[in-house]
Design a protein around this motif. Sequence first.
Motif, PDB file in Angstrom:
ATOM      1  N   UNK A 318       0.834  -1.213   0.000  1.00 50.60           N
ATOM      2  CA  UNK A 318       0.000   0.000   0.000  1.00 50.60           C
ATOM      3  C   UNK A 318       0.864   1.258   0.000  1.00 50.60           C
ATOM      4  N   UNK A 319       1.475   1.560  -1.128  1.00 52.18           N
ATOM      5  CA  UNK A 319       2.524   2.579  -1.194  1.00 52.18           C
ATOM      6  C   UNK A 319       2.021   3.987  -0.890  1.00 52.18           C
ATOM      7  N   UNK A 320       0.713   4.196  -0.967  1.00 51.83           N
ATOM      8  CA  UNK A 320       0.171   5.540  -0.696  1.00 51.83           C
ATOM      9  C   UNK A 320      -0.532   5.618   0.655  1.00 51.83           C
ATOM     10  N   UNK A 321      -0.395   4.564   1.460  1.00 54.00           N
ATOM     11  CA  UNK A 321      -1.076   4.524   2.751  1.00 54.00           C
ATOM     12  C   UNK A 321      -0.162   5.010   3.866  1.00 54.00           C
ATOM     13  N   UNK A 322      -0.652   5.972   4.638  1.00 55.31           N
ATOM     14  CA  UNK A 322       0.051   6.453   5.815  1.00 55.31           C
ATOM     15  C   UNK A 322      -0.734   6.007   7.048  1.00 55.31           C
ATOM     16  N   UNK A 323      -0.369   6.511   8.183  1.00 56.49           N
ATOM     17  CA  UNK A 323      -0.982   6.026   9.410  1.00 56.49           C
ATOM     18  C   UNK A 323      -2.327   6.645   9.730  1.00 56.49           C
ATOM     19  N   UNK A 324      -2.707   7.693   8.993  1.00 53.38           N
ATOM     20  CA  UNK A 324      -3.961   8.372   9.263  1.00 53.38           C
ATOM     21  C   UNK A 324      -3.757   9.596  10.121  1.00 53.38           C
ATOM     22  N   UNK A 325      -4.567  10.628   9.857  1.00 51.55           N
ATOM     23  CA  UNK A 325      -4.485  11.843  10.662  1.00 51.55           C
ATOM     24  C   UNK A 325      -3.693  12.948  10.018  1.00 51.55           C
ATOM     25  N   UNK A 326      -2.698  12.603   9.217  1.00 47.10           N
ATOM     26  CA  UNK A 326      -1.886  13.596   8.510  1.00 47.10           C
ATOM     27  C   UNK A 326      -1.689  13.151   7.071  1.00 47.10           C
ATOM     28  N   UNK A 327      -1.556  14.121   6.189  1.00 46.78           N
ATOM     29  CA  UNK A 327      -1.232  13.809   4.799  1.00 46.78           C
ATOM     30  C   UNK A 327       0.246  13.444   4.708  1.00 46.78           C
ATOM     31  N   UNK A 328       0.629  12.855   3.582  1.00 49.65           N
ATOM     32  CA  UNK A 328       2.046  12.528   3.399  1.00 49.65           C
ATOM     33  C   UNK A 328       2.904  13.780   3.375  1.00 49.65           C
ATOM     34  N   UNK A 329       2.386  14.836   2.787  1.00 50.29           N
ATOM     35  CA  UNK A 329       3.130  16.087   2.766  1.00 50.29           C
ATOM     36  C   UNK A 329       3.381  16.585   4.181  1.00 50.29           C
ATOM     37  N   UNK A 330       2.384  16.494   5.045  1.00 51.14           N
ATOM     38  CA  UNK A 330       2.548  16.917   6.439  1.00 51.14           C
ATOM     39  C   UNK A 330       3.539  16.021   7.177  1.00 51.14           C
ATOM     40  N   UNK A 331       3.496  14.729   6.890  1.00 52.74           N
ATOM     41  CA  UNK A 331       4.456  13.802   7.501  1.00 52.74           C
ATOM     42  C   UNK A 331       5.869  14.124   7.038  1.00 52.74           C
ATOM     43  N   UNK A 332       6.027  14.414   5.757  1.00 48.50           N
ATOM     44  CA  UNK A 332       7.340  14.793   5.230  1.00 48.50           C
ATOM     45  C   UNK A 332       7.854  16.050   5.923  1.00 48.50           C
ATOM     46  N   UNK A 333       6.985  17.018   6.108  1.00 51.60           N
ATOM     47  CA  UNK A 333       7.393  18.252   6.786  1.00 51.60           C
ATOM     48  C   UNK A 333       7.866  17.954   8.209  1.00 51.60           C
ATOM     49  N   UNK A 334       7.177  17.029   8.882  1.00 49.49           N
ATOM     50  CA  UNK A 334       7.574  16.652  10.240  1.00 49.49           C
ATOM     51  C   UNK A 334       8.908  15.925  10.238  1.00 49.49           C
ATOM     52  N   UNK A 335       9.086  15.030   9.278  1.00 52.56           N
ATOM     53  CA  UNK A 335      10.351  14.300   9.175  1.00 52.56           C
ATOM     54  C   UNK A 335      11.504  15.231   8.844  1.00 52.56           C
ATOM     55  N   UNK A 336      11.288  16.134   7.909  1.00 49.19           N
ATOM     56  CA  UNK A 336      12.336  17.079   7.514  1.00 49.19           C
ATOM     57  C   UNK A 336      12.768  17.918   8.710  1.00 49.19           C
ATOM     58  N   UNK A 337      11.813  18.391   9.484  1.00 47.04           N
ATOM     59  CA  UNK A 337      12.126  19.179  10.669  1.00 47.04           C
ATOM     60  C   UNK A 337      12.929  18.363  11.670  1.00 47.04           C
ATOM     61  N   UNK A 338      12.506  17.128  11.900  1.00 48.94           N
ATOM     62  CA  UNK A 338      13.185  16.243  12.842  1.00 48.94           C
ATOM     63  C   UNK A 338      14.623  15.970  12.399  1.00 48.94           C
TER      64      UNK A 338
END
Length: 351
Positions: A318-338
Amino acid sequence: MKLMLKIATMFCCLSPMMVHHSAAASEFVGVQQIAAPSKERGSDLAVTIWYPAEAGGKVVTLGESAFFVGTDAMLEAPITRGKYPLILLSHGAGLGGTPQAMSWIATSLAKQGFIVAAPTHPGNTGTNRSAAETMKLWLRPADIGATLDMVEKQPLFENHLEPERVGALGLSMGGSTVLTLAGARIDPIRLASYCDTDVLNPSLCGWVRQSGVDLHAMDMKLAGRNNKDKRIQFVMAIDPAPVDVFQVSTFSEASIPVDIVNLGRPGKIPRTALASEIAKAIPEGKYSTIEDASHYSMFGECKPNAAEIAETKQLGDPICSDGGGQSRLEIHEQLIKLVTEAFARELKTKR
């Protein structure tokens, strides 16, 4: 010669457009590719390098595919004046098995004042995809070492690298790679039995078996060797996999800071990537999670209908499935910051 033609081909079809406007240097990211000789592989490695740049060059889009949105950078742009820490980037396998697939994070790091260099680990994806080569996990650290050797010799970067400010970032299988650079060692027995069942990694092990690869028959004389690279001062592993093929006792031998990030909620993280106990065993280990993410969140942002295309092609993941609650773009922004904060902490502020 074949490698250089391949490198040129990777860029020639990526929507070139001349850049004429000017702006602050931090707004631009340059990119180039070099060939790094590898004694271990017996051939040259294709290496992609991102760096803070001045206006100039051609815009190219890296990492774009039928599934994922790409990221723009400027081919052969002039580097911005200054000295920068170096981050060596190790990619995963499969659809994430190229440096270009990691462009979304590499470009962001370059904008924040890092030079990022990523070798293509042979056999991990594309037309030369090989289950046997992919499972030779002990060769990957040497790819990183060969990349470091070559980047230090490049005229473009020789006056722009911060001396002894070198870190390594790895995603998925690349996460396991950077853990070996910190001193962890693979257990050949665990690696040989990794695909005895589908319990640990059904997608990877299904491919290994379909390819006719028997891990028990693979020559693993070098699998348990020490791949620690003393030139690297900090490593960060995002959803490292497989982490269950290591000699557990060797994590205590890591002498540099190590940050590990798992993608997913506790209890939902796949066993083969779960690294909470490993982080506890590392003297300077730090551990965190992004609960709204999944292992697939490290892929690029999905295009419309990408999930349907993946299902049609029977990818099985499921290559486009994330954990729910945030979009992939938002997750990327969180990862980039971290990631940016971690490397700034370890490579920009320490003396």
